[in-house]
Design an enzyme around this catalytic site. Structure first.
Site, short mmCIF file in Angstrom:
data_model
loop_
_atom_site.label_atom_id
_atom_site.label_comp_id
_atom_site.label_asym_id
_atom_site.label_seq_id
_atom_site.Cartn_x
_atom_site.Cartn_y
_atom_site.Cartn_z
N ARG A 94 0.82 -1.17 -0.06
CA ARG A 94 0.00 0.02 0.09
C ARG A 94 0.78 1.20 0.08
O ARG A 94 0.56 2.10 -0.42
CB ARG A 94 -1.00 0.02 1.13
CG ARG A 94 -2.01 0.88 1.12
CD ARG A 94 -3.16 0.91 2.16
NE ARG A 94 -3.17 -0.33 3.37
CZ ARG A 94 -3.95 -1.21 3.34
NH1 ARG A 94 -4.91 -1.00 2.74
NH2 ARG A 94 -3.81 -2.03 4.26
N TYR A 95 2.10 1.31 0.56
CA TYR A 95 2.83 2.27 0.65
C TYR A 95 4.19 1.92 0.01
O TYR A 95 4.58 0.70 0.02
CB TYR A 95 3.44 2.48 2.27
CG TYR A 95 1.89 2.75 3.24
CD1 TYR A 95 1.29 3.73 3.11
CD2 TYR A 95 1.85 1.69 4.04
CE1 TYR A 95 0.10 3.83 3.91
CE2 TYR A 95 0.71 1.66 4.86
CZ TYR A 95 -0.18 2.92 4.91
OH TYR A 95 -1.20 2.83 5.60
N ARG A 98 7.22 0.21 1.96
CA ARG A 98 7.29 -1.11 2.63
C ARG A 98 5.93 -2.08 2.14
O ARG A 98 5.07 -1.30 1.71
CB ARG A 98 6.92 -0.58 4.15
CG ARG A 98 6.09 0.09 4.55
CD ARG A 98 6.22 1.25 5.75
NE ARG A 98 5.21 1.91 6.14
CZ ARG A 98 4.78 3.20 5.72
NH1 ARG A 98 5.46 3.54 4.70
NH2 ARG A 98 3.80 3.70 6.44
N CYS A 107 -3.22 -18.54 14.47
CA CYS A 107 -2.60 -17.77 15.68
C CYS A 107 -2.71 -18.77 16.84
O CYS A 107 -3.65 -19.66 16.77
CB CYS A 107 -3.29 -16.56 15.95
SG CYS A 107 -3.60 -15.52 14.38
N CYS A 111 -8.50 -13.61 18.53
CA CYS A 111 -8.95 -12.44 19.42
C CYS A 111 -10.34 -12.16 18.58
O CYS A 111 -10.51 -12.27 17.52
CB CYS A 111 -8.06 -11.08 19.07
SG CYS A 111 -6.35 -11.69 19.16
N CYS A 114 -10.47 -9.43 16.10
CA CYS A 114 -9.42 -9.47 14.96
C CYS A 114 -9.89 -8.67 13.64
O CYS A 114 -10.83 -9.09 13.04
CB CYS A 114 -9.04 -10.65 14.68
SG CYS A 114 -7.81 -10.84 13.69
N ARG A 116 -8.54 -9.17 10.74
CA ARG A 116 -8.58 -10.00 9.69
C ARG A 116 -9.31 -11.40 10.14
O ARG A 116 -9.01 -12.62 9.61
CB ARG A 116 -7.12 -10.50 9.39
CG ARG A 116 -6.18 -9.24 9.03
CD ARG A 116 -5.13 -9.68 8.07
NE ARG A 116 -4.66 -8.51 7.51
CZ ARG A 116 -3.45 -7.94 7.93
NH1 ARG A 116 -2.70 -8.51 8.96
NH2 ARG A 116 -3.08 -6.86 7.53
N ASP A 277 -11.34 -1.47 14.26
CA ASP A 277 -11.56 -1.81 12.83
C ASP A 277 -13.16 -2.08 12.72
O ASP A 277 -13.59 -2.77 13.41
CB ASP A 277 -10.62 -2.74 11.96
CG ASP A 277 -9.26 -1.99 11.62
OD1 ASP A 277 -9.07 -0.87 11.30
OD2 ASP A 277 -8.30 -2.55 12.20
N ASP A 314 -7.33 3.25 10.65
CA ASP A 314 -6.86 2.62 9.37
C ASP A 314 -8.18 2.60 8.36
O ASP A 314 -9.27 2.31 8.77
CB ASP A 314 -6.51 1.16 9.44
CG ASP A 314 -5.32 0.81 8.27
OD1 ASP A 314 -5.64 1.19 6.95
OD2 ASP A 314 -4.66 0.01 8.72
N LYS A 321 -3.42 4.49 6.67
CA LYS A 321 -3.69 4.92 8.22
C LYS A 321 -3.38 6.46 8.04
O LYS A 321 -3.00 7.14 7.46
CB LYS A 321 -2.43 4.39 8.94
CG LYS A 321 -2.45 2.57 8.83
CD LYS A 321 -1.56 2.21 9.91
CE LYS A 321 -1.23 0.81 10.17
NZ LYS A 321 -0.91 0.01 8.64
C1 LIG Z 1 -0.23 -0.83 8.46
C2 LIG Z 1 0.31 -1.26 7.19
C3 LIG Z 1 1.67 -0.95 7.27
C4 LIG Z 1 2.73 -0.42 8.12
O1 LIG Z 1 2.38 0.89 8.35
P1 LIG Z 1 3.35 1.83 9.34
O2 LIG Z 1 2.47 2.91 9.56
O3 LIG Z 1 4.55 1.97 8.85
O4 LIG Z 1 3.47 1.14 10.60
C5 LIG Z 1 2.33 -1.08 5.82
N1 LIG Z 1 1.57 -1.62 4.84
C6 LIG Z 1 0.29 -1.80 5.02
C7 LIG Z 1 -0.41 -2.36 3.98
C8 LIG Z 1 -0.45 -1.66 6.03
O5 LIG Z 1 -1.77 -2.05 6.25
S1 SF4 Z 2 -5.51 -9.98 16.20
FE1 SF4 Z 2 -6.11 -11.51 14.68
S2 SF4 Z 2 -3.99 -11.95 13.86
FE2 SF4 Z 2 -3.31 -10.90 15.55
S3 SF4 Z 2 -3.26 -12.54 17.08
FE3 SF4 Z 2 -5.41 -11.77 17.21
S4 SF4 Z 2 -6.26 -13.30 15.91
FE4 SF4 Z 2 -4.40 -13.38 15.22
#
Ligand SMILES: *Cc1c(COP(=O)(O)O)cnc(C)c1O
Ligand code: SF4
Length: 352
Positions: A94-95, A98, A107, A111, A114, A116, A277, A314, A321
């Site tokens: 996305r960025y 990174r 996991c 959670c 979560c 995801r 989220d 996010d 973010k």
């Molecule tokens: C959250 C996230 C990151 C990391 O973001 P930082 O602000 O650098 O901590 C990088 N890539 C994606 C796709 C993300 O969702």
């Molecule tokens: S937040 Fe989601 S990905 Fe992270 S430890 Fe909990 S269940 Fe696993």
């Protein structure tokens, strides 16, 4: 504390009833939740639960609740929009500088909030195979702008030392990658995994390694967690924190202050406090942005600057973010906000 190879029996409603974590008469009502979302607690986490307290903040994070069946229209399967930014399986880009590498989809714990939750679990995508991993690393190697690789999942510290060594040594070969960051709950949820073999695997690439530790309540940062953190730091890993602001867990300035102070005492620099989220079936955890901003202001009035995380949203839909304490946020109607993303575009966020 859980042994490294101890079977995780706390993965079904029956297991939770046996352990005295839920009442047998709740089991039928919870069955549709168990059918829908993965359940797992480690012995370390179960030991932290106060069984006498119906509002226990540890239980609330990990034990299934009927409220999870309440799906709201604003909720999304992919709340932060990973899908549209995934050029090859396992990579989210996305960025420019990174990428996320989602190496595993399981996991030690699941959670309930979560973000995801639609993708993780024993029936999810599992661990990346060797071919998929090679393709993901080839993608990283082909783009000289990628400075940092963030290994996430699922929880990447469930990977075997052998698998981690494979990933880390492949990334070690990519000259433009300078930093490798892990996002994990393992030092808290399964600290006995922090073996010498795992630490050797984490540090074998010669790159700078960060671990962002996810914990949401000060009681999670036990002596066992401290020992795991100490071992990570002693092996040269830099540690930062991430927490999720959650109703009924840490939506209290005193609890947040205790959590952030404990991180700093453990040499874990507070990094992110995430606004929850819009994950499916999580409305019982959500608070409004206005409440979140009040809490963060109250936290700042109490603690050392060292203890301050960035309060982050996010933006749903993959817009990235944004800092809710630093950026302009306007409440345009009840529960409706306009926020500016990192490219200066105005986005709308609705929390009801
Ligand atoms: C959250 C996230 C990151 C990391 O973001 P930082 O602000 O650098 O901590 C990088 N890539 C994606 C796709 C993300 O969702
Ligand atoms: S937040 Fe989601 S990905 Fe992270 S430890 Fe909990 S269940 Fe696993």
């Amino acid at each position: 504390m859980a042994g490294r190879t101890a079977p995780l029996s706390l993965t079904s409603l029956g297991g939770l009833v046996d352990a005295g974590l839920i009442d047998a008469d709740q089991s039928a009502a919870l069955q549709p939740v168990a059918d829908r979302y993965a359940i797992s607690l480690t012995d370390s986490v179960a030991a932290l639960i106060d069984r006498e307290d119906p509002a226990d903040p540890i239980a609330r994070q990990y034990l299934p609740m009927v409220a999870e069946l309440d799906r709201r229209p604003e909720e999304r399967d992919d709340p932060i929009g990973d899908g549209p930014h995934s050029p090859v399986p396992g990579i989210v880009h996305r960025y420019p500088d990174r990428v996320l590498l989602k190496a595993v989809h399981v996991c030690p714990v699941y959670c309930r909030f979560c973000f995801r939750r639609e993708m993780v679990g024993p029936s999810g995508d599992g661990t990346m195979g060797t071919a998929a991993l090679k393709r993901a690393i080839d993608y990283v190697a082909a783009d000289p702008e990628i400075w940092e690789v963030i290994i996430t999942g699922g929880d990447p510290l469930v990977l075997s030392p052998r698998r981690l060594t494979e990933i880390m040594s492949a990334l070690g070969q990519v000259a433009h990658v300078k930093v490798i960051r892990f996002h994990s709950r393992v030092p808290v949820t399964d600290p006995s995994r922090m073996t010498t073999e795992l630490l050797d695997a984490l540090t074998c690439s010669g790159k700078t390694v960060y671990v962002a530790l996810h914990a949401n309540h000060p009681r999670e940062l036990t002596g066992y967690a401290k020992h795991a953190i100490d071992r990570l730091i002693a092996s040269g890993v830099v540690m930062v924190s991430q927490s999720v602001l959650l109703r009924g867990v840490n939506d209290d300035a005193a609890v947040l202050a205790a959590l952030m102070r404990r991180f700093v005492e453990l040499r874990v620099k507070p990094y992110y406090l995430h606004h929850p989220d819009l994950a499916p079936g999580t409305s019982h955890f959500r608070l409004s942005i206005a409440e979140g901003r009040r809490l963060v202001a109250a936290l700042r009035a109490k603690v050392s600057g060292l203890c301050m995380p960035h309060y982050i949203l996010d933006i749903p839909g993959g817009h990235g973010k944004v800092s809710l304490s630093e950026s302009p946020v306007t409440e345009t109607a009840e529960g409706c906000y306009s926020v500016e993303d990192r490219l200066g575009r105005v986005q709308t966020y609705r929390d009801r």
